[in-house]
Design a protein around this motif. Structure first.
Motif, PDB file in Angstrom:
ATOM      1  N   ASP A  92       0.840  -1.207   0.000  1.00 56.62           N
ATOM      2  CA  ASP A  92       0.000   0.000   0.000  1.00 56.62           C
ATOM      3  C   ASP A  92       0.871   1.252   0.000  1.00 56.62           C
ATOM      4  OD1 ASP A  92      -2.280  -1.526  -0.001  1.00 56.62           O
ATOM      5  OD2 ASP A  92      -2.677  -1.313   2.141  1.00 56.62           O
ATOM      6  N   ARG A  95       2.312   1.820  -3.499  1.00 58.36           N
ATOM      7  CA  ARG A  95       1.326   2.371  -4.438  1.00 58.36           C
ATOM      8  C   ARG A  95       1.050   3.848  -4.150  1.00 58.36           C
ATOM      9  NH1 ARG A  95      -0.973  -2.926  -4.167  1.00 58.36           N
ATOM     10  NH2 ARG A  95      -2.112  -2.364  -2.277  1.00 58.36           N
ATOM     11  N   GLU A  96       0.920   4.177  -2.880  1.00 52.77           N
ATOM     12  CA  GLU A  96       0.641   5.563  -2.505  1.00 52.77           C
ATOM     13  C   GLU A  96       1.802   6.486  -2.883  1.00 52.77           C
ATOM     14  OE1 GLU A  96      -0.374   8.307   1.433  1.00 52.77           O
ATOM     15  OE2 GLU A  96      -0.135   6.136   1.650  1.00 52.77           O
ATOM     16  N   ALA A  99       1.608   7.133  -6.604  1.00 52.14           N
ATOM     17  CA  ALA A  99       0.478   8.018  -6.903  1.00 52.14           C
ATOM     18  C   ALA A  99       0.795   9.464  -6.523  1.00 52.14           C
ATOM     19  CB  ALA A  99      -0.769   7.536  -6.162  1.00 52.14           C
ATOM     20  N   THR A 100       1.420   9.643  -5.376  1.00 50.12           N
ATOM     21  CA  THR A 100       1.773  10.987  -4.925  1.00 50.12           C
ATOM     22  C   THR A 100       2.824  11.607  -5.830  1.00 50.12           C
ATOM     23  OG1 THR A 100       1.302  10.373  -2.628  1.00 50.12           O
ATOM     24  CG2 THR A 100       2.637  12.342  -2.971  1.00 50.12           C
TER      25      THR A 100
END
Length: 310
Positions: A92, A95-96, A99-100
């Protein structure tokens, strides 16, 4: 006595000549001829760049470890392994982070190769497995941060032995296993940078909370870095220490919401009069993990608002 009145009469063509002369030496271009202003690209010392480096961070799913991950990505890193106790949380976080990084930028998810791996740093076998998976994925390893750690507050008489053992297994043995596997993979490729995360508690005794085993564990990490730095210096592997002071992580904020007086005490003991924000560590960790610190090993950098000075 009367003042004389003087009238200046311009000769024919004098005004035009005067205007031409003024325009020639003026520092301000005529508005109708003004060229659009050019935006200068900021000049940055290349040695601080993490572009092209493969990084690994233990405890990277949350807290300061996650802040270190962000710092590396913001400095150009696109290849990273995030290690944490639970596989799902590590994935997680990966992925974050991607994305950021893509938010409000020209970057795309496919520009990054960031993986999340399960790793219990207190287990030698688990650490070896995570490093093997990292090497299988990237083929090399340039910068490693041993950030996984815990802190607990018990008086010396009340500290349960199983809790002391767990703390040392994570803070001390975990740092050692991480550094050793990092060096084992870095030496054949010519070297790399290892950052062990200690604490200002390696140098001082915190008050008012009792935490003797924690303080001793961080002192061990600090001296471990110095010892390994000497052992691996001629093999191209640098080992340095980052020692944070009181930082307002998500966990710390939650704790201090229920103990305002403790926060005031910590702030009053810090010369800068405040606690640190996690991103206050970004510059220091990038410095230690990048080529900018290539002639440093066995060295500690404290980011504590001056706490250890007094």
């Amino acid at each position: 006595m009367f003042a004389r009145s003087v009238t200046i009469v311009a000769r024919p063509g004098a005004r035009a000549a005067s205007n031409a002369l003024r325009a020639r030496f003026s520092t301000q271009p005529a508005l109708h001829n003004a060229a659009p202003a050019k935006t200068k690209t900021p000049r940055v010392l290349p040695d601080f760049s993490m572009d092209g480096k493969v990084c690994l961070i233990t405890g990277g799913a949350r807290g300061l470890g996650n802040e270190f991950c962000r710092a590396f990505v913001n400095s150009g890193c696109t290849n990273m392994a995030i290690l944490d106790l639970k596989q799902t949380e590590a994935e997680d976080a990966a992925r974050e982070l991607v994305a950021t990084a893509c938010l409000n930028s020209d970057s795309k998810p496919e520009d990054f190769k960031i993986i999340g791996l399960e790793c219990d740093v207190s287990s030698e076998r688990s650490v070896i497995k995570a490093f093997n998976e990292t090497m299988d994925t990237f083929g090399r390893l340039d910068s490693v941060v041993a950030s996984a750690g815990i802190v607990e507050n018990y008086s010396a008489f009340d500290y349960p032995f199983d809790r002391i053992k767990r703390l040392y297994d994570i803070n001390v043995h975990g740092a050692f296993f991480t550094a050793r596997e990092a060096a084992r993979n870095m030496i054949p490729q010519g070297g790399g940078a290892i950052v062990l995360v200690a604490s200002m508690s390696a140098n001082i005794v915190n008050i008012p909370q009792p935490q003797t085993p924690y303080n001793a564990s961080k002192a061990a990490v600090k001296h471990m870095a110095a010892s390994l730095g000497v052992e691996w210096a001629k093999k191209g592997v640098r080992v340095n220490v980052l020692s944070p002071g009181y930082m307002l992580t998500k966990l710390t904020r939650t704790i201090l919401e229920h103990d305002r007086e403790l926060k005031k005490t910590w702030e009053s003991l810090t010369p800068m009069g405040r606690m640190g924000e996690p991103n206050d560590l970004a510059g220091a960790v990038v410095f230690l993990a990048s080529d900018a610190s290539r002639f440093m090993t066995g060295t500690e950098i404290r980011v504590d608002g001056g706490y250890c000075i007094i």
